[in-house]
Design a protein around this motif. Structure first.
Motif, PDB file in Angstrom:
ATOM      1  N   TYR A 164       0.811  -1.299   0.003  1.00 18.24           N
ATOM      2  CA  TYR A 164       0.007   0.103  -0.119  1.00 18.24           C
ATOM      3  C   TYR A 164       0.760   1.311  -0.052  1.00 18.24           C
ATOM      4  N   LEU A 165       0.445   2.282  -0.544  1.00 14.27           N
ATOM      5  CA  LEU A 165       0.980   3.723  -0.400  1.00 14.27           C
ATOM      6  C   LEU A 165       0.003   4.256   0.648  1.00 14.27           C
ATOM      7  N   VAL A 166       0.631   4.821   1.881  1.00 19.42           N
ATOM      8  CA  VAL A 166      -0.163   5.211   2.966  1.00 19.42           C
ATOM      9  C   VAL A 166       0.190   6.569   3.271  1.00 19.42           C
ATOM     10  N   CYS A 167      -0.849   7.462   3.522  1.00 22.39           N
ATOM     11  CA  CYS A 167      -0.614   8.671   3.821  1.00 22.39           C
ATOM     12  C   CYS A 167      -1.529   9.360   4.948  1.00 22.39           C
ATOM     13  N   PRO A 168      -1.254  10.454   5.718  1.00 22.57           N
ATOM     14  CA  PRO A 168      -2.147  10.658   6.858  1.00 22.57           C
ATOM     15  C   PRO A 168      -3.631  11.190   6.605  1.00 22.57           C
ATOM     16  N   HIS A 169      -3.719  11.799   5.097  1.00 25.10           N
ATOM     17  CA  HIS A 169      -5.087  12.238   4.898  1.00 25.10           C
ATOM     18  C   HIS A 169      -5.154  12.575   3.619  1.00 25.10           C
ATOM     19  N   ARG A 170      -6.234  12.884   3.166  1.00 26.20           N
ATOM     20  CA  ARG A 170      -6.328  12.852   1.364  1.00 26.20           C
ATOM     21  C   ARG A 170      -5.985  14.105   1.032  1.00 26.20           C
ATOM     22  N   LEU A 171      -5.526  15.261   2.058  1.00 23.87           N
ATOM     23  CA  LEU A 171      -4.875  16.694   1.519  1.00 23.87           C
ATOM     24  C   LEU A 171      -3.259  16.296   1.064  1.00 23.87           C
ATOM     25  N   SER A 172      -2.994  14.899   1.538  1.00 24.86           N
ATOM     26  CA  SER A 172      -1.519  14.315   1.168  1.00 24.86           C
ATOM     27  C   SER A 172      -1.384  14.137  -0.196  1.00 24.86           C
ATOM     28  N   LEU A 173      -2.469  13.921  -0.932  1.00 20.35           N
ATOM     29  CA  LEU A 173      -2.458  13.401  -2.443  1.00 20.35           C
ATOM     30  C   LEU A 173      -2.285  14.367  -3.169  1.00 20.35           C
ATOM     31  N   THR A 174      -1.069  14.978  -3.179  1.00 21.04           N
ATOM     32  CA  THR A 174      -0.802  16.099  -4.360  1.00 21.04           C
ATOM     33  C   THR A 174      -0.656  15.327  -5.385  1.00 21.04           C
ATOM     34  N   PRO A 175      -0.691  16.342  -6.516  1.00 26.84           N
ATOM     35  CA  PRO A 175      -0.196  15.750  -7.691  1.00 26.84           C
ATOM     36  C   PRO A 175       1.159  14.959  -7.944  1.00 26.84           C
ATOM     37  N   ALA A 176       2.067  15.106  -7.197  1.00 23.66           N
ATOM     38  CA  ALA A 176       3.494  14.308  -7.104  1.00 23.66           C
ATOM     39  C   ALA A 176       3.126  13.045  -6.501  1.00 23.66           C
ATOM     40  N   VAL A 177       2.290  12.934  -5.519  1.00 25.15           N
ATOM     41  CA  VAL A 177       1.937  11.614  -4.833  1.00 25.15           C
ATOM     42  C   VAL A 177       1.211  10.753  -5.642  1.00 25.15           C
ATOM     43  N   VAL A 178       0.125  11.393  -6.248  1.00 22.37           N
ATOM     44  CA  VAL A 178      -0.853  10.607  -7.199  1.00 22.37           C
ATOM     45  C   VAL A 178       0.269  10.153  -8.545  1.00 22.37           C
ATOM     46  N   ALA A 179       1.047  10.940  -9.049  1.00 17.08           N
ATOM     47  CA  ALA A 179       1.902  10.369 -10.175  1.00 17.08           C
ATOM     48  C   ALA A 179       2.781   9.242  -9.723  1.00 17.08           C
ATOM     49  N   LEU A 180       3.330   9.240  -8.468  1.00 20.83           N
ATOM     50  CA  LEU A 180       4.095   8.309  -7.937  1.00 20.83           C
ATOM     51  C   LEU A 180       3.356   7.230  -7.721  1.00 20.83           C
ATOM     52  N   LYS A 181       2.020   7.294  -7.110  1.00 26.88           N
ATOM     53  CA  LYS A 181       1.116   6.010  -7.184  1.00 26.88           C
ATOM     54  C   LYS A 181       0.933   5.266  -8.454  1.00 26.88           C
ATOM     55  N   ASP A 182       0.484   6.321  -9.442  1.00 31.00           N
ATOM     56  CA  ASP A 182       0.270   5.601 -10.880  1.00 31.00           C
ATOM     57  C   ASP A 182       1.449   5.099 -11.335  1.00 31.00           C
ATOM     58  N   PHE A 183       2.606   5.390 -11.269  1.00 30.69           N
ATOM     59  CA  PHE A 183       4.065   5.118 -11.760  1.00 30.69           C
ATOM     60  C   PHE A 183       4.304   3.852 -11.215  1.00 30.69           C
ATOM     61  N   LEU A 184       4.243   3.536  -9.876  1.00 30.19           N
ATOM     62  CA  LEU A 184       4.471   2.371  -8.984  1.00 30.19           C
ATOM     63  C   LEU A 184       3.521   1.337  -9.461  1.00 30.19           C
ATOM     64  N   ILE A 185       2.399   1.571  -9.790  1.00 28.52           N
ATOM     65  CA  ILE A 185       1.287   0.568 -10.079  1.00 28.52           C
ATOM     66  C   ILE A 185       1.802   0.048 -11.512  1.00 28.52           C
ATOM     67  N   GLU A 186       2.109   0.898 -12.519  1.00 28.90           N
ATOM     68  CA  GLU A 186       2.717   0.422 -13.721  1.00 28.90           C
ATOM     69  C   GLU A 186       3.808  -0.304 -13.716  1.00 28.90           C
ATOM     70  N   ARG A 187       4.827  -0.038 -12.796  1.00 28.21           N
ATOM     71  CA  ARG A 187       5.952  -0.737 -12.898  1.00 28.21           C
ATOM     72  C   ARG A 187       5.750  -2.161 -12.277  1.00 28.21           C
ATOM     73  N   LEU A 188       4.811  -2.155 -11.081  1.00 30.31           N
ATOM     74  CA  LEU A 188       4.576  -3.501 -10.499  1.00 30.31           C
ATOM     75  C   LEU A 188       3.829  -4.307 -11.480  1.00 30.31           C
ATOM     76  N   GLN A 189       2.972  -3.870 -12.332  1.00 26.21           N
ATOM     77  CA  GLN A 189       2.359  -4.608 -13.197  1.00 26.21           C
ATOM     78  C   GLN A 189       3.137  -5.147 -14.376  1.00 26.21           C
TER      79      GLN A 189
END
Length: 294
Positions: free
Chosen positions: A265-290
């Motif tokens: 999991y990608l874990v953060c303290p609250h929804r406000l932590s989901l900046t464009p950089a964090v969302v981009a990292l999440k999508d990038f890691l999912i792509e690499r893992l797949q």
């Protein structure tokens, strides 16, 4: 001190009228008057001299007006900067990740991610200790398993990941393979401990097997290295050892038995932590893992 009170003061000083300031700010003259009084009480001095028809600054008010404008300008600029950072993949990204997966898989992936986004700065914490996202200077964390703290936001990266029982060919040549999970009791099992708890209960479906061995570490990479050196059998996240299994450096054991889930999991303290950089990292890691699973 309230910023809306400062706004009333600045507008009143610039327009020479409390009523005009109230119209500009879409408030009533009574509310504007209360705001000025509240500000003067907070500062302990008169800022404006008011009559029924005119308004002028006191010497203290004229002096303070410069600072009030500077403060409001700085706050407005700060708000704009925060807005820009939330719209752009830029700024600092503070990340915690587990040792074995972090050093041997994610570190290379993060280099590629940073190359895509040169405006980012990375602050990395590599440790198997669970970071306190509310107390430590960590914005997000990559963790195995669902967080126990339900107040955290947990986004799945690899939901179908499981643990793998594995050993080096040299260990198998000396000691043979266990045919059933129960036979692990006769083998040297390499264990991991998190905090004070040693993970020596290995799960196979609904059954838990108590194992033992001569080596325990709080660093998951140490456990993998011991396994690679032929020192015993490891019970590792498949993500940690997939490259070793593919290369034949480790051999999967008890493959017909279901093992413990280890979702990432990608874990953060609250929804406000989901900046464009964090969302981009999440999508990038999912792509690499797949890609890594193909």
């Amino acid at each position: 001190m309230r910023t809306d009170d400062l706004n009333v003061f600045v507008y009143a000083a610039e327009h020479g009228s409390l009523s005009a300031a109230a119209r500009e700010l879409a408030i009533t003259p009574a509310v504007a008057s209360v705001a000025i009084k509240r500000l003067e009480d907070a500062l302990g001095t008169r800022l404006l001299v008011r009559s029924t028809r005119s308004l002028r600054l006191t010497p203290a008010g004229a002096h303070y007006l410069v600072h009030a404008k500077t403060a409001l300008s700085a706050l407005a600029e700060g708000e704009k900067e925060l807005h820009r950072e939330r719209q752009e993949i830029a700024g600092e990204l503070s990340l915690s990740m587990p040792s074995d997966l972090g050093r041997n898989v994610l570190l290379g992936w993060l280099d590629r991610f940073m190359a895509r986004h040169p405006q980012l700065r990375l602050r990395l914490r590599v440790s198997d200790r669970v970071s306190d996202l509310f107390r430590q200077p960590v914005e997000i964390a990559l963790r195995y398993g669902v967080p126990e703290d339900s107040s955290l936001v947990a986004l799945p990266l690899k939901s179908d990941n499981h643990r793998a029982v594995c050993a080096a060919p040299s260990y198998i040549a000396r000691h043979g393979e266990p045919a059933t999970p129960d036979e692990l009791r006769q083998h040297n099992c390499l264990c991991f401990n998190l905090g004070e708890r040693v993970h020596n209960q290995w799960q196979f479906g609904s059954e838990r097997i108590s194992v033992q061995g001569n080596r325990v570490s709080d660093d998951a990479e140490c456990v993998r290295r011991w396994a690679l050196a032929g020192e015993g059998i490891a019970y590792k996240s498949r993500l940690d050892v997939q490259a070793d299994l593919d290369a034949g450096r480790l051999v999967a054991l008890l493959a017909s038995f279901s093992t413990e889930p280890a979702p990432l999991y990608l874990v953060c303290p609250h929804r406000l932590s989901l900046t464009p950089a964090v969302v981009a990292l999440k999508d990038f890691l999912i792509e690499r893992l797949q890609e890594n699973a193909k």
